[in-house]
Design an enzyme around this catalytic site. Structure first.
Site, PDB file in Angstrom:
ATOM      1  CG  ASP A 407      -1.957  -0.636   2.523  1.00 23.46           C
ATOM      2  OD1 ASP A 407      -0.600  -0.165   3.616  1.00 23.46           O
ATOM      3  OD2 ASP A 407      -2.158  -1.698   1.814  1.00 23.46           O
ATOM      4  CD  GLU A 460       3.086   1.039   4.201  1.00 19.51           C
ATOM      5  OE1 GLU A 460       3.585   0.320   5.404  1.00 19.51           O
ATOM      6  OE2 GLU A 460       1.946   0.259   3.219  1.00 19.51           O
TER       7      GLU A 460
END
Length: 729
Positions: A407, A460
């Site tokens: 993330d 990401e």
């Protein structure tokens, strides 16, 4: 008796819970034994082998310090007489925690300090074991700046004086083996900071389980490994996740995916319902939003405090392992969302863990994330870097996870991420790149390849940082895939535009192909696109009526599944849920009673089936020679066409998208060979809720060159639809 007592200052320091070296005071020293047992009425030292008395202890301090002269040496036990609460007395025997030598290995200490202990979760934390025939739990925690650390828990009345730990200088590790403590016990750590003040109790940073929130204690977990039955899967999974494999990911939030029917959420219930659902829809992977323990459910798991603990909201760790094992048996791979970029400020967590900025940077311009009100890991510190790498590997190794979606990588790569001028600290060369985080990500990728063959890393990453999916040894970050955030933003903006104006935005749908092969990409329609006022996928669609809105969505999904790049779709988007996703209310499963919503779900299942069955849609997914534009510049009619190619001998596919509600008759397009081309997919089919405009399932291409192709065909383009055609075998 006085000759066996330490200096009164040491005793006073101990009973005030400030003594940093309990082993110098407690345990056996020559012919004296000392113990801190505040509840005891009487204490006797007995031989651990034959149970014979070796002497009695006297209470030498009112708070509960006992001391006395004993005979002999060797293993002993403490026989305590306690009040039983009913006016009587009870006698218990326990081994003495302060009779055991250091148990934390020297090599473990060295590797921890170097940031290279890949199995840190197996040595720090709380692990039941048997030492010299005595069953108990070894506790260990890294807190180099603390003056004193104690284990407090359900087994010692949460009294920080009872089990102060041994410091392993200079490594900053504190350890203690506590006899009689077994799996299921609750515990925390009590620390005295460098200023001499007792800090709020801390949960174990390396705990394998935590209490169910809002409770915050850590839980001792049985160290026995789960009985896996997925050996064949683990040996063959690399091919399932290779660049030439079909990868179609269903992203979900575990607790809110389950229907709210009154049943308690659990991994078992999720497996019963999710696994057949994923099999029916044909997704190859599921991606779980962070299931690591987190205090606030409204963070969806992205504010993690238990980097080694599956959330207790869904059950015990072995239940999660069983869920993964069941998914593998069903042919489904598991990706976990993993958060190494930041952590929350809760007082029982990592923030100022030992009274100093230990896990985070001390300078708020480096260590505080303004967007999320969280702290940022100091990945330039060996022990912190090693802690996070060990966390990532823990999920891959202990739980057989097939990959990590990392993330917020962009926030890690740049020191000025979301910061104003003057509010960030340059790197040692004066630049904005976060060199420590880059090195961390490279080290992580090397460690994954070394220890977890076949597992993948997905980034990401929303910027144009070069080499995200290039190997670390070649100067890249070492990820296997990267979310294509640019593609997502451009294409969603296009599809949200009313069809009458799309001709003015024609380049948006095609721009992603300019850089589509610069990295290995995943095309993400994730949870981020259906929250915070962005609307659901069907809610984004323009149109004068629901028919047009559903047709737009079907066309877009057809475009997405035939575009180069792996696929990711967030739960609820496959049933065209009208509402934004809400983690408290879950999905509107009742919508499937409506044919239009059911049609979207059916389309997703068919798209996955075609994607997996047709090598042209995945075999050269990351190669330029797998894609060729046929019609790119028909902005006036908002039509696109392209060819997808597999390896030699595998049939190509022709894809056409008509992004207007107008039927295009006699539309001529070039193709790679003459002969019969069959409709493999038509998103306007009545099967999906469409108007059933098409070409009666087939069209014949003739040997007349067009669009730099040797043949051409003429066909009808349905309104707001994607067509896929393939030459007849």
């Amino acid at each position: 008796m006085a000759e066996h007592l330490p200096h009164p200052g040491a005793v006073d320091s101990f009973v005030r819970a400030r003594h940093g070296d309990p082993f110098s005071l407690l345990g056996q020293h020559g012919d004296a034994v000392r113990a801190f047992l505040p509840d005891a009425l009487a204490v006797e030292v007995v031989d651990a082998t034959n149970g014979l008395s070796r002497g009695t202890l006297d209470r030498v301090h009112a708070d509960g310090l006992w001391s006395g002269t004993v005979i002999g040496s060797g293993p002993y036990r403490l026989r305590q007489t306690l009040a039983n609460g009913a006016g009587g007395e009870t006698v218990i025997e326990t081994a003495d925690a302060y009779a055991f030598p250091p148990l934390f290995g020297d090599l473990d200490l060295y590797l921890l300090a170097a940031g290279r202990h890949h199995d840190l979760g197996d040595v720090l934390g709380a692990h039941p074991r048997v030492v010299d025939g005595v069953a108990g739990t070894l506790f260990a925690v890294w807190a180099p700046n603390a003056q004193r650390v104690s284990v407090v828990g359900s087994f010692n009345n949460w009294d920080g004086r009872r089990h102060p730990m041994r410091a392993r200088i200079p490594y900053g590790v504190w350890e203690l083996f506590i006899p009689g403590v077994s799996a299921g016990a609750l515990y925390k750590f009590e620390l005295v900071g460098p200023d001499g003040n007792v800090l709020p109790w801390r949960a174990d940073p390396v705990a394998w389980q935590a209490e169910k929130p809002p409770q915050t204690a850590s839980v001792v977990v049985d160290s026995e490994p789960f009985a896996w039955t997925d050996q064949a899967w683990m040996e063959n999974r690399a091919a399932r996740q290779a660049p030439n494999a079909p990868i179609s990911v269903y992203e979900l939030h575990a607790m809110s995916w389950l229907p709210h029917d009154g049943q308690e959420p659990s991994w078992s219930l999720l497996g019963d319902r999710l696994i057949p659902y994923i099999q029916a829809l044909g997704f190859t992977h599921i991606e779980l939003m962070p299931i690591m323990e987190h205090p606030f459910g409204g963070s969806w798991g992205y504010q993690v405090l238990g980097q080694f603990a599956p959330t207790s909201r869904m059950g015990e760790p072995k239940e999660f392992a069983r869920f993964v094992n069941r998914c593998h048996a069903a042919g489904i791979a598991i990706l976990l969302d993993w958060v190494p970029a930041h952590f929350p400020t809760d007082s029982h967590g990592l923030a100022h863990f030992d009274g100093t900025a230990l896990y985070e940077h001390g300078n708020p311009f480096e260590g505080y994330h303004q967007d999320w009100n969280t702290f940022i890991y100091n990945l330039g510190r060996n022990e912190v870097r090693g802690f996070m790498i060990a966390s990532g590997l823990f999920w891959l190794k202990r739980f057989h996870i097939d990959g990590l979606r990392v993330d917020a990588v962009a926030s890690m790569l740049y020191r000025d991420y979301s910061r104003k001028h003057g509010e960030w600290v340059p790197n040692i060369y004066g630049g904005r790149e976060n060199l420590e985080s880059i090195a961390f990500l490279q080290d992580l990728s090397r460690a994954v390849k070394e220890t977890s063959p076949g597992a993948i890393l997905v980034a990401e990453e929303s910027t144009s940082f070069p080499g995200v999916t290039r190997s670390a040894d070649e100067g890249g970050l070492g990820f296997d895939y990267k979310w294509n955030m640019g593609w997502m933003h451009d294409t969603l903006h296009y599809i949200e535009t009313d069809s009458a104006y799309r001709k003015w935005h024609h380049g948006e749908i095609a721009f992603g192909l300019v850089y589509a092969f610069s990295e290995r990409f995943v095309l993400p329609i994730s949870h981020d696109e259906v929250v915070y006022g962005k609307g659901s996928m069907i809610g984004k669609m323009p149109g004068s009526d629901d028919w047009q809105r559903f047709a737009n969505l079907r066309a877009y999904y057809g475009f997405m599944w035939t575009h180069p790049g792996k696929k990711l779709l967030f739960m609820g988007s496959e049933i065209a849920q009208w509402r934004e996703w809400n983690h408290d209310t879950g999905l509107d499963w009742h919508l499937l009673e409506n044919p239009a919503h059911k049609g979207i779900q059916t389309l997703i299942g068919d798209l996955n089936a075609i994607y997996r069955a047709e090598p042209a849609l995945h075999g050269r997914d990351c190669r330029e020679d797998g894609f060729r534009w046929v019609v790119l510049h028909d902005a006036e009619q908002s039509v696109y066409a392209w060819l997808r190619f597999g390896e030699w001998g595998q049939r190509p596919l022709l894809v056409l998208c008509n992004f207007t509600p107008v039927v295009r008759h006699l539309y001529r397009v070039g193709v790679s060979q003459p002969g019969i081309w069959e409709e493999v997919l038509n998103t306007d089919s009545e099967r999906y809720g469409g108007s059933n405009v098409g070409n009666q399932g087939r069209v014949e291409a003739i040997a007349e060159p067009l669009h730099d192709q040797p043949a051409s065909l003429t066909l009808t383009l349905p309104p707001l639809a994607t067509l896929v055609l393939a030459p007849r075998a």
